[in-house]
Design a protein around this motif. Sequence first.
Motif, PDB file in Angstrom:
ATOM      1  N   GLU A   1      -6.402   5.041  -4.195  1.00 57.71           N
ATOM      2  CA  GLU A   1      -4.990   5.120  -3.819  1.00 57.71           C
ATOM      3  C   GLU A   1      -4.471   3.751  -3.390  1.00 57.71           C
ATOM      4  OE1 GLU A   1      -2.854   7.417  -4.151  1.00 57.71           O
ATOM      5  OE2 GLU A   1      -4.131   9.088  -4.731  1.00 57.71           O
ATOM      6  N   ALA A   2      -5.259   3.010  -2.632  1.00 61.56           N
ATOM      7  CA  ALA A   2      -4.828   1.679  -2.191  1.00 61.56           C
ATOM      8  C   ALA A   2      -4.628   0.751  -3.375  1.00 61.56           C
ATOM      9  CB  ALA A   2      -5.860   1.094  -1.221  1.00 61.56           C
ATOM     10  N   ALA A   3      -5.454   0.910  -4.406  1.00 65.43           N
ATOM     11  CA  ALA A   3      -5.326   0.056  -5.591  1.00 65.43           C
ATOM     12  C   ALA A   3      -4.032   0.336  -6.350  1.00 65.43           C
ATOM     13  CB  ALA A   3      -6.534   0.261  -6.503  1.00 65.43           C
ATOM     14  N   GLN A   4      -3.491   1.559  -6.231  1.00 65.77           N
ATOM     15  CA  GLN A   4      -2.275   1.937  -6.956  1.00 65.77           C
ATOM     16  C   GLN A   4      -1.018   1.876  -6.084  1.00 65.77           C
ATOM     17  OE1 GLN A   4      -3.099   5.894  -8.367  1.00 65.77           O
ATOM     18  NE2 GLN A   4      -4.946   5.280  -9.469  1.00 65.77           N
ATOM     19  N   ALA A   5      -1.167   1.493  -4.835  1.00 66.35           N
ATOM     20  CA  ALA A   5      -0.045   1.572  -3.885  1.00 66.35           C
ATOM     21  C   ALA A   5       1.011   0.513  -4.167  1.00 66.35           C
ATOM     22  CB  ALA A   5      -0.568   1.408  -2.465  1.00 66.35           C
ATOM     23  N   GLU A   6       2.259   0.886  -3.908  1.00 62.34           N
ATOM     24  CA  GLU A   6       3.348  -0.095  -3.923  1.00 62.34           C
ATOM     25  C   GLU A   6       3.509  -0.750  -2.556  1.00 62.34           C
ATOM     26  OE1 GLU A   6       6.505   1.592  -7.113  1.00 62.34           O
ATOM     27  OE2 GLU A   6       6.036   2.950  -5.462  1.00 62.34           O
ATOM     28  N   LEU A   7       2.990  -0.097  -1.527  1.00 62.45           N
ATOM     29  CA  LEU A   7       2.958  -0.643  -0.170  1.00 62.45           C
ATOM     30  C   LEU A   7       1.768  -0.037   0.551  1.00 62.45           C
ATOM     31  CD1 LEU A   7       4.122  -2.186   2.272  1.00 62.45           C
ATOM     32  CD2 LEU A   7       5.568  -0.189   2.728  1.00 62.45           C
ATOM     33  N   ILE A   8       1.026  -0.880   1.269  1.00 60.98           N
ATOM     34  CA  ILE A   8      -0.100  -0.413   2.085  1.00 60.98           C
ATOM     35  C   ILE A   8       0.230  -0.657   3.552  1.00 60.98           C
ATOM     36  CG2 ILE A   8      -2.548  -0.702   2.646  1.00 60.98           C
ATOM     37  CD1 ILE A   8      -2.945  -1.703  -0.231  1.00 60.98           C
ATOM     38  N   LEU A   9       0.199   0.403   4.336  1.00 61.95           N
ATOM     39  CA  LEU A   9       0.308   0.273   5.779  1.00 61.95           C
ATOM     40  C   LEU A   9      -1.115   0.178   6.318  1.00 61.95           C
ATOM     41  CD1 LEU A   9       3.093   2.925   6.573  1.00 61.95           C
ATOM     42  CD2 LEU A   9       3.348   0.479   6.108  1.00 61.95           C
ATOM     43  N   ALA A  10      -1.534  -1.044   6.617  1.00 59.80           N
ATOM     44  CA  ALA A  10      -2.904  -1.305   7.051  1.00 59.80           C
ATOM     45  C   ALA A  10      -2.976  -1.137   8.564  1.00 59.80           C
ATOM     46  CB  ALA A  10      -3.326  -2.714   6.649  1.00 59.80           C
ATOM     47  N   VAL A  11      -3.618  -0.056   9.001  1.00 56.77           N
ATOM     48  CA  VAL A  11      -3.639   0.305  10.418  1.00 56.77           C
ATOM     49  C   VAL A  11      -4.903  -0.256  11.073  1.00 56.77           C
ATOM     50  CG1 VAL A  11      -3.504   2.191  12.075  1.00 56.77           C
ATOM     51  CG2 VAL A  11      -2.390   2.422   9.841  1.00 56.77           C
ATOM     52  N   LEU A  12      -4.701  -1.095  12.084  1.00 57.45           N
ATOM     53  CA  LEU A  12      -5.803  -1.685  12.856  1.00 57.45           C
ATOM     54  C   LEU A  12      -5.746  -1.182  14.289  1.00 57.45           C
ATOM     55  CD1 LEU A  12      -6.008  -5.425  11.784  1.00 57.45           C
ATOM     56  CD2 LEU A  12      -7.947  -3.894  12.012  1.00 57.45           C
ATOM     57  N   ASP A  13      -6.885  -0.821  14.827  1.00 58.63           N
ATOM     58  CA  ASP A  13      -6.979  -0.430  16.229  1.00 58.63           C
ATOM     59  C   ASP A  13      -7.050  -1.717  17.053  1.00 58.63           C
ATOM     60  OD1 ASP A  13      -7.581   0.440  18.752  1.00 58.63           O
ATOM     61  OD2 ASP A  13      -9.223   1.761  18.140  1.00 58.63           O
ATOM     62  N   GLY A  14      -5.917  -2.094  17.660  1.00 58.78           N
ATOM     63  CA  GLY A  14      -5.872  -3.331  18.433  1.00 58.78           C
ATOM     64  C   GLY A  14      -6.662  -3.284  19.719  1.00 58.78           C
ATOM     65  N   SER A  15      -7.089  -2.086  20.114  1.00 59.77           N
ATOM     66  CA  SER A  15      -7.830  -1.965  21.376  1.00 59.77           C
ATOM     67  C   SER A  15      -9.334  -2.149  21.189  1.00 59.77           C
ATOM     68  CB  SER A  15      -7.564  -0.598  22.011  1.00 59.77           C
ATOM     69  OG  SER A  15      -8.145   0.436  21.238  1.00 59.77           O
TER      70      SER A  15
END
Length: 459
Positions: free
Chosen positions: A297-311
């Motif tokens: 899915e990430a390879a076909q995405a037009e936008l990726i919301l990359a979620v990082l745990d900042g804690s």
Amino acid sequence: MYIRDTIAAIATAPGEGGIGIIRISGSEALAVAARLFHPGGSIDWETVPGYTAHYGHVRDEQETVDECVLLVMRAPRSYTGEDTAELQIHGGTLVLRRVLQLCLQAGCRAAESGEFTERAFLNGRLDLAQAEAVQDIITARSNAGLDIAVRQLNGSLSRWVAAAEEEILTLVSSLEAAIDYPEEDLAELGRDEVAGRLAKLCDALRDILARTRAGKVWREGLRTVISGLPNAGKSSLLNLILREERAIVTEIPGTTRDIIAEYADLHGILLHLIDTAGIRETTDTVERIGVDRARREAAQAELILAVLDGSEPVTEATEAWLRTLVGKPVILLWNKADLPLRADTRRVREIIGDVPEVSLSARAGDGLTELGLAIYDFVGAAGLTGSHAALLTNVRQQQWAETALEHLEHAATGVSLGLPEDCLTEDLRQAREALAAIVGRRAGSDIVSEIFRRFCVGK
């Protein structure tokens, strides 16, 4: 083949409602209405004018079925271009079906999917691009998508096609004059001017083709994949955007194992949201399948919301995942902003590069406005804004535009090589026919039928 009989269908959505509409269209529409509808006063069915409303009852022989308001629309000033009657009754499923059955007994045929709009096309009320816009209006999922569909219905693309066809016709006429009367020098345009006009046409087509992706985004949504490691807060983010508990959220890593897809309108942008499994190495067979799907899915995405745990500190697994996102359309989301920051932000930026960043707390519900603005800016930077220019909104239109551009480019090359005028005019004619196909002229009946079969019955 266009059979000029009289058709009827329920024109309102399935289910119960305050009002339901039975639409009747065809040469016998008013005659059918006269057999069912009994007005409070008198109606001269031969002379009743269009755009009039009449109160009365629908009756089955001597039995009253329902109260009714009858709307009369005369050809050619109706949606279909034919005589049309609409019976507005109460919106119950049973009463609608009963009145429709009475229409069929009175001489109508049950309309097929999209047949009313197909008749509007065949009668010249709408061209094919406008007819497709009708379906886009019905299925619009965002205000921007609705605005584009309304502009298409009002003829924005059709006018652009007509202007391009007219310009091609001017070029053909000038070149044919040079063919027919070579000794008279009757061509209105010299070769240099023909070349210049062809270049402008090619540029205009390239521009509208470049905006094809924008039309797709506003119709179908920006394909947006939520990606990250387990427990980064991906499912919490999905729930926040949707404003409902759509995905299960727990402290157990690997809770999400399959793809969850939903639509959401965020800051005016239609998103086709796809929540995926957390990216990690695993021996669990089911979870591994989910991780593989997440990567696809990430390879076909037009936008990726990359979620990082900042804690949490940045680990080798985090770095490996970030490297897979380099060069892709990414917005970096620092989640859990309500907790102390422990992640090495500098290291993350070294890996992923210069991408938009947003701090948020999906669980606390903070940062959604900032995310919406970041996505809006991303869409603008990617040239996907819904401008007031004409847009190609589906693959059919795109393919014909590409065909037209191919022939125009051949003609332009021919001019530069000094090819004879008859070689140039053939390419120009082919280009004009391809443009005409966008709005339905010269379209095959099988293609037209297929388009209208996608519509709902009653439209």
